[in-house]
Design an enzyme around this catalytic site. Structure first.
Site, PDB file in Angstrom:
ATOM      1  N   CYS A 116      46.124  51.187  47.635  1.00  0.00           N
ATOM      2  CA  CYS A 116      45.155  51.054  46.537  1.00  0.00           C
ATOM      3  C   CYS A 116      45.940  51.145  45.232  1.00  0.00           C
ATOM      4  CB  CYS A 116      44.108  52.167  46.622  1.00  0.00           C
ATOM      5  SG  CYS A 116      42.983  52.199  45.216  1.00  0.00           S
ATOM      6  N   CYS A 151      40.793  46.473  40.386  1.00  0.00           N
ATOM      7  CA  CYS A 151      41.526  46.574  41.649  1.00  0.00           C
ATOM      8  C   CYS A 151      42.985  46.226  41.329  1.00  0.00           C
ATOM      9  CB  CYS A 151      40.942  45.628  42.687  1.00  0.00           C
ATOM     10  SG  CYS A 151      41.896  45.656  44.222  1.00  0.00           S
TER      11      CYS A 151
HETATM   12  N1  LIG Z   1      37.341  50.569  45.872  1.00  0.00           N
HETATM   13  C1  LIG Z   1      37.679  50.496  44.478  1.00  0.00           C
HETATM   14  C2  LIG Z   1      38.026  49.096  44.025  1.00  0.00           C
HETATM   15  C3  LIG Z   1      39.274  48.540  44.651  1.00  0.00           C
HETATM   16  C4  LIG Z   1      40.554  49.273  44.248  1.00  0.00           C
HETATM   17  C5  LIG Z   1      41.769  48.571  44.788  1.00  0.00           C
HETATM   18  N2  LIG Z   1      41.950  48.627  46.187  1.00  0.00           N
HETATM   19  C6  LIG Z   1      43.045  48.797  44.020  1.00  0.00           C
HETATM   20  O1  LIG Z   1      44.084  48.296  44.507  1.00  0.00           O
HETATM   21  O2  LIG Z   1      43.043  49.339  42.933  1.00  0.00           O
HETATM   22  C7  LIG Z   1      36.531  51.016  43.615  1.00  0.00           C
HETATM   23  O3  LIG Z   1      35.367  50.907  44.012  1.00  0.00           O
HETATM   24  O4  LIG Z   1      36.819  51.540  42.532  1.00  0.00           O
END
Ligand SMILES: N[C@@H](CCC[C@H](N)C(=O)O)C(=O)O
Length: 308
Positions: A255, A91
């Site tokens: 993200c 993340c």
């Molecule tokens: N939902 C993603 C994990 C989290 C990613 C995050 N929000 C970021 O900032 O990179 C997954 O399941 O790969």
């Protein structure tokens, strides 16, 4: 409850987390506890839960992952879970929130922090307050990326007409990036023209991302999906707008790994490797080279909470 009583609510450009320190390594959360704490109505609320612990305390790590932490000098590990209780490898925004939390706790001295993740050790540099990115900005060396064939997938959104070509990018976790538009007057390379000619989805702000996008052919691990519009394109840098539907929690305001995957894809279409990307939660900078990606953005600790 295996979670300690004291947790912290944090966010990094609006991607929000419930975070806690587990120095002894005996507070691994159950999937049900993660779902409860991340619930916005019945719990604290968050896109994910982060346990900051020692690499040795993470039960699912392979010997190779533990060795990578040792070799990379990471004493601390970001154990990340999506809001639905599933594990994620990485993340990007979470690394910055975790580093700010660790900094306040005095867990590292000086300006850099080496943090273990399931996708390797990430080095973070604290840059302080830095316009236009905000307060408590960190630059994270996200490391190597891997891109699949350009436009090899088709992305659609149930209930929305149209679809767009999607490109798979592995940032340690899986992403599919769809470029759905470009502002008028942008110099269109043949590769960009090709992508845009095939794109038939509404503009980024108009997409309904409460609905999970469909990627075809499907990706076995499931994926995070990014929708991108190019806003400006210079010789050395560009600007774009991005929205994302994340694996394991739905639409988020930002993200970090998705921003990196976006910049990798934009570079493949335009040749430009430096991007300021606006998401619903702020603006971040992504710098892509052949060998790695660096992500710069802010982090915020919102509150310490005592669970009852
Ligand atoms: N939902 C993603 C994990 C989290 C990613 C995050 N929000 C970021 O900032 O990179 C997954 O399941 O790969």
């Amino acid at each position: 409850m295996s979670i300690p009583q004291r947790v912290t609510k944090a966010h990094a450009t609006g991607n929000d987390f419930v975070l806690y320190l587990d120095a002894a390594g005996d507070r691994e959360p159950t999937a049900a506890e993660v779902r409860f704490l991340c619930d916005r109505h019945f719990g604290v609320g968050g896109d994910g839960l982060i346990r900051l612990t020692r690499p040795d305390a993470v039960a699912d790590l392979t010997a190779a992952q533990r060795e990578a932490c040792a070799q990379g000098g990471a004493e601390w590990f970001m154990d990340y879970r999506n809001a639905d209780g599933s594990l994620a490898e990485m993340c990007g925004n979470g690394t910055r929130a975790t580093a700010l939390f660790a900094r306040r706790a005095g867990l590292f001295a000086g300006g850099t922090f080496r943090l273990g993740t399931r996708a390797g050790v990430k080095e973070l540099a604290y840059l302080g307050d830095l316009e236009p990115y905000g307060r408590d900005v960190f630059r994270v060396d996200i490391g190597a990326w891997r891109m699949g064939e350009r436009g090899a997938h088709r992305v659609s959104i149930p209930g929305t007409e149209g679809s767009a070509p999607g490109t798979f990018v592995d940032m340690g976790n899986p992403h599919v990036v769809a470029i759905v538009g470009a502002a008028a007057g942008i110099d269109r390379t043949p590769a960009l023209r090709e992508a845009l000619a095939c794109a038939g989805l509404p503009d980024v702000p108009d997409l309904d991302l409460a609905v999970k996008p469909v990627v075809s052919p499907a990706i076995p691990t499931d994926q995070n999906v990014e929708f991108v519009r190019i806003d400006a394109l210079g010789e050395d840098a560009g600007a774009a707008t991005m929205r994302v539907n994340e694996r394991g929690c739905g639409e988020t305001l930002s993200c970090g790994t998705g921003l990196c995957a976006t910049a990798v894809t934009l570079r493949a279409h335009t040749g430009v490797g430096v991007w300021d990307i606006t998401v619903r939660g702020g603006v971040l900078r992504v710098e892509v080279s052949d060998g790695d990606v660096r992500l710069t953005g802010s982090a915020t600790l919102v509150a310490d909470l005592d669970l009852l």
